[in-house]
Scaffold this active site. Structure first.
Site: not given
Ligand code: DGL
Length: 278
Positions: A79, A191
């Site tokens: 993430c 993301c």
């Molecule tokens: N998947 C996460 C990222 O790469 C974040 C998504 C979230 O929870 O806002 O930033």
């Protein structure tokens, strides 16, 4: 005689939801002997709409708890938002190697031809000093447009199975129009959730726009660390389990559970149910 004790726990991957799964796929394909535990932190979703302190506190807390429960040998923070705000703290707190995912600005700068780059990320990532530093250090000679696209995060996490292909195209169409207006030839998927909509984005943006992400860079870094530390599993076929971080005494909507079960299946993982910290 020296007896070398090697910790052979699983590789642990965490994200606020299903975003990290495409990163897990790389590990499955390239490090097939490894056991994997994937935890979707649904309890704290979405990270991108919290404060930096909250993200850091929640992710470190979850990391500590998962360390006790699964004794992993390596953690991949799959993430961008959590990596930007919690990687340093995790590395200080946990006695295992930690690999993070950060927007692939360097790769984008290496492939752009017109020196115009778009970055799609969560609001928190877009506003981070970390991203500003990456842009300054690696794309100083480019025009970079960072766009907060939290609505794609919610869409992927919450609606992915409901809309039809055409509805997806419409929602993502807004973003592709914006990117086309900016005349960028390279788009960073900053993301992890956005990797789930690569086919739609490709179709909408066309061949002249290159999409970049950190999937193979992160996978290769994890592999390198395991090898350096003598932690690679070299035999057998690894297995993977998918957990949803949730709280005691309450249930997710059954449709949501169904969705996680389907994603687990799609990524060849056993569905392990809720993970509840003790
Ligand atoms: N998947 C996460 C990222 O790469 C974040 C998504 C979230 O929870 O806002 O930033």
């Amino acid at each position: 005689m020296v007896v070398k004790i090697v910790r052979m726990g699983p590789i642990l991957l965490i994200d606020s939801g299903i975003g990290g799964l495409p990163y897990l796929s790389w590990i499955q394909e390239n490090l097939a002997e490894e056991n994997l535990v994937y935890v979707a932190d649904r309890l704290n979703f979405p990270y991108g709409e919290k404060s930096p302190e909250e993200v850091s506190e929640k992710v470190v807390r979850l990391g500590r708890s998962l360390l006790k429960s699964f004794d992993p040998k390596l953690l991949i923070v799959a993430c961008n938002t959590a990596s930007v705000y919690a990687l340093n703290a995790l590395r200080q707190e946990l006695p295992i190697p930690v690999v993070g995912v950060v927007p692939a600005v360097k790769s984008a700068a290496a492939v752009t031809r017109n020196r115009r780059i778009g970055i799609l990320a969560t609001d928190l990532t877009v506003r981070s000093l970390y991203l500003a530093d990456l842009i300054r250090d690696f794309a100083g000679n480019c025009q970079v447009f960072s766009l907060s696209a939290g609505d794609i995060v919610r869409y992927v996490e919450e609606d992915f199975f409901h809309p039809q292909h055409e509805e997806r195209r419409q929602m993502l169409g807004l973003w592709s129009r914006r990117l086309r207006e900016l005349n960028v030839d390279t788009v960073v998927l900053g993301c992890t959730h956005f990797l789930h909509v690569i086919p739609e984005l490709r179709e909408l943006l066309g061949d002249s726009v290159t999409l970049v992400d950190s999937q193979s860079g992160v996978g290769r870094r994890a592999k390198q660390l395991l090898e350096e530390k003598g932690l690679r599993n070299r035999e057998g076929k690894g297995e993977g389990v998918f957990y949803v971080h949730w709280q005691k005494d309450s249930d997710l909507d059954p449709m949501e559970v169904k969705k996680y079960q389907l994603f687990a299946q799609r990524f060849h993982l056993r569905y392990g149910g809720y993970y509840i910290d003790g």
